[in-house]
Every structure is written in structure tokens, then in C-alpha cells.
Enzyme design. Structure first.
Site, PDB file in Angstrom:
ATOM      1  N   ASP A   7      48.633  50.524  34.473  1.00  0.00           N
ATOM      2  CA  ASP A   7      48.646  49.722  35.697  1.00  0.00           C
ATOM      3  C   ASP A   7      47.304  49.949  36.380  1.00  0.00           C
ATOM      4  O   ASP A   7      46.994  51.063  36.796  1.00  0.00           O
ATOM      5  CB  ASP A   7      49.796  50.187  36.592  1.00  0.00           C
ATOM      6  CG  ASP A   7      49.899  49.399  37.889  1.00  0.00           C
ATOM      7  OD1 ASP A   7      48.914  48.734  38.278  1.00  0.00           O
ATOM      8  OD2 ASP A   7      50.959  49.466  38.542  1.00  0.00           O
ATOM      9  N   VAL A   8      46.484  48.902  36.472  1.00  0.00           N
ATOM     10  CA  VAL A   8      45.120  49.092  36.965  1.00  0.00           C
ATOM     11  C   VAL A   8      45.072  49.536  38.424  1.00  0.00           C
ATOM     12  O   VAL A   8      44.038  50.036  38.880  1.00  0.00           O
ATOM     13  CB  VAL A   8      44.264  47.825  36.774  1.00  0.00           C
ATOM     14  CG1 VAL A   8      44.122  47.495  35.297  1.00  0.00           C
ATOM     15  CG2 VAL A   8      44.823  46.634  37.555  1.00  0.00           C
TER      16      VAL A   8
ATOM     17  N   TYR B 108      45.793  34.986  47.404  1.00  0.00           N
ATOM     18  CA  TYR B 108      45.021  35.050  46.161  1.00  0.00           C
ATOM     19  C   TYR B 108      43.540  34.787  46.419  1.00  0.00           C
ATOM     20  O   TYR B 108      42.669  35.514  45.930  1.00  0.00           O
ATOM     21  CB  TYR B 108      45.589  34.028  45.178  1.00  0.00           C
ATOM     22  CG  TYR B 108      44.775  33.853  43.918  1.00  0.00           C
ATOM     23  CD1 TYR B 108      44.904  34.733  42.857  1.00  0.00           C
ATOM     24  CD2 TYR B 108      43.886  32.775  43.790  1.00  0.00           C
ATOM     25  CE1 TYR B 108      44.163  34.569  41.697  1.00  0.00           C
ATOM     26  CE2 TYR B 108      43.146  32.604  42.636  1.00  0.00           C
ATOM     27  CZ  TYR B 108      43.281  33.503  41.589  1.00  0.00           C
ATOM     28  OH  TYR B 108      42.539  33.332  40.446  1.00  0.00           O
TER      29      TYR B 108
ATOM     30  N   LEU C 115      44.383  34.277  29.847  1.00  0.00           N
ATOM     31  CA  LEU C 115      42.929  34.330  29.815  1.00  0.00           C
ATOM     32  C   LEU C 115      42.433  35.638  29.211  1.00  0.00           C
ATOM     33  O   LEU C 115      41.466  35.642  28.439  1.00  0.00           O
ATOM     34  CB  LEU C 115      42.367  34.148  31.228  1.00  0.00           C
ATOM     35  CG  LEU C 115      40.857  34.264  31.367  1.00  0.00           C
ATOM     36  CD1 LEU C 115      40.135  33.239  30.507  1.00  0.00           C
ATOM     37  CD2 LEU C 115      40.448  34.133  32.839  1.00  0.00           C
TER      38      LEU C 115
END
Length: 254
Positions: A61-62, A160, A17
Site C-alpha cells: 500500500d503506497v 481528485y 494504465l
């Protein structure tokens, strides 16, 4: 601010996405920062496709605030202007495989924590690093990627879904806090997309069932979802903030 004038940071943009979102912005003339954690080759290929004058691949890496700050600073230095728009799309490792999911009696807090780290901590790091540049420009767009599962948990992916629900709360509180700076904060929530790495394990029969349940009789594609992301970055959404737009072909009514 027109889309063509924006500098857009898309997290997790090397594939899936995120790749479609980066392409959608690039097609409108925006300059795009293609963030990746491990998909370096895919991210760099995408930048070459867009044009290296308008796209920049940056690893971070967020969940690591220092890496995020360095990435935002590098983007500013490269383009000569601050990031105006961020799309929090990066996803902690996850597979939409209903048969293999952790059931209620099995799932542990570690799994919840991993999803919260990716969805909430990652978004927080990105937003906080981008605020100074947005304040400088008097303009900012924060777009968070959610899920329709917290409206309709047809498959109970506990970890999630809980993390994405928390991200919706962050969307609304940040919208209230950042509005006076000219920064809007919104969320788009999709269902299962046909097809990304995360949905690759989903049986074809499930896709067919979803398609048959929607008014459009189809499963939303990454490109279709990406088109909707553009709305929240565009001038036409200038009075819209703190909202969650469900983009799933009409499957879920928010």
C-alpha cells in the site's frame, strides 16, 4: 542510462494504465517491479507474461511508508541493484462517473483526504524510499501521473483534481531538490483513457464527445499514454525536469 538498463517500479501496475506502463518498459528490455495493493492475481499474471526473470510482483500500500520501504528493499535484493526509475501511477479508489460525483455542496474533506493520501503521500513515500538507491547509481527518474483536469476541469471532480494539482507542485519542488543528484522528476497528465477500470463507468457518448474535440479525433488509450511515459525515463529527456506533459490527443493546450 538506457531503458534496457533500468529497474523500473510502477505503482498500481496490476491493471489499467499501470499495466500498460509496465508492459511498455518491459518491451524496451527494462526490468520491472509490478506493484499492486489488491490485484495480486493480475500482477502475477503480468509478470509471467513479461517473464519472471525480468518482472517481479510486489504487494504494498503506497500510503504506508514501511510497506513501501520493504518493497523497494525487496526489489533491490531480487535484481541485485537498486531501483532507478519510479512511476507514481497508483490511484486511490475512484470512478470517473460525472453523474455520480460529489457536488460542491456535498463533498466532504474525507474525500479530499483520501485522494491526497493516494496521490501525494503515496508518491512521497515512493520517492523517499528510492532516493538512496538513485543516489548510489548517480541516476534517477521519477515520473508522476497527473491529469489534464486541473487545466480544463470539464467535469469538476473536486477531490481528485485537487490532489493531482498538489502532485504537480510536488513534482516541481522535488525536481529542484533532487536535480543535483542526477534525478529528474516529471509529470505526464492524461485525460480520460479508453478504457480503464476508473473510466469504465463513463458513458460512451462522453468518449465520443472527447474524441470529436481532439485534433486526432480519438480518445487516448493506456498503451498510447504509456509510450509517452518512456520519454521521461529515456536518455532523450536527460535535460528535462520539473515539467508536465499533457498526453490527451491535443484536447488541452498546457
Amino acid at each position: 542510462m538506457k531503458l534496457s538498463e533500468q529497474i523500473v517500479l510502477v505503482t498500481g501496475a496490476g491493471r489499467g494504465l499501470g499495466n500498460a506502463i509496465a508492459c511498455a518498459f518491459a518491451a524496451e528490455g527494462a526490468r520491472v517491479v509490478v506493484n499492486y495493493r489488491a490485484s495480486r492475481e493480475a500482477a502475477e499474471t503480468l509478470c509471467r507474461q513479461i517473464g519472471t526473470d525480468r518482472a517481479l510482483a510486489l504487494q504494498a500500500d503506497v500510503t504506508d511508508a514501511a510497506q513501501v520501504a520493504a518493497m523497494v528493499a525487496a526489489a533491490h535484493a531480487h535484481f541485485g541493484a537498486p531501483v532507478t526509475t519510479v512511476v507514481n501511477n497508483a490511484l486511490a479508489d475512484f470512478s470517473f462517473d460525472g453523474d455520480a460525483r460529489a457536488k460542491a455542496e456535498q463533498i466532504g474533506w474525507q474525500q479530499f483526504s483520501a485522494q491526497f493520501e493516494g496521490s501525494v503521500r503515496g508518491a512521497l513515500n515512493i520517492i523517499q524510499s528510492a532516493i538512496p538507491g538513485m543516489r548510489e547509481r548517480g541516476f534517477g527518474r521519477v515520473i508522476n501521473i497527473g491529469t489534464n483536469l486541473f487545466q480544463n476541469p470539464v467535469v469538476p471532480y473536486h477531490d481528485y483534481t485537487a490532489a493531482k494539482a498538489a502532485l504537480l507542485s510536488l513534482t516541481r519542488t522535488m525536481a529542484a531538490d533532487l536535480g543535483p543528484l542526477g534525478i529528474t522528476v516529471n509529470m505526464l497528465s492524461g485525460g480520460l483513457l479508453r478504457t480503464t477500470d476508473a473510466s469504465a463507468a463513463t458513458p460512451e457518448a462522453v468518449f465520443d464527445l472527447i474524441a470529436a474535440s481532439t485534433p486526432l479525433q480519438s480518445v487516448t488509450t493506456p498503451a498510447e499514454f504509456a509510450d509517452a511515459v518512456l520519454f521521461f525515463a529515456s536518455p532523450w529527456s536527460r535535460a528535462v525536469t520539473g515539467q508536465n506533459l499533457v498526453v490527451d490527443g491535443g484536447l488541452v493546450k498546457d
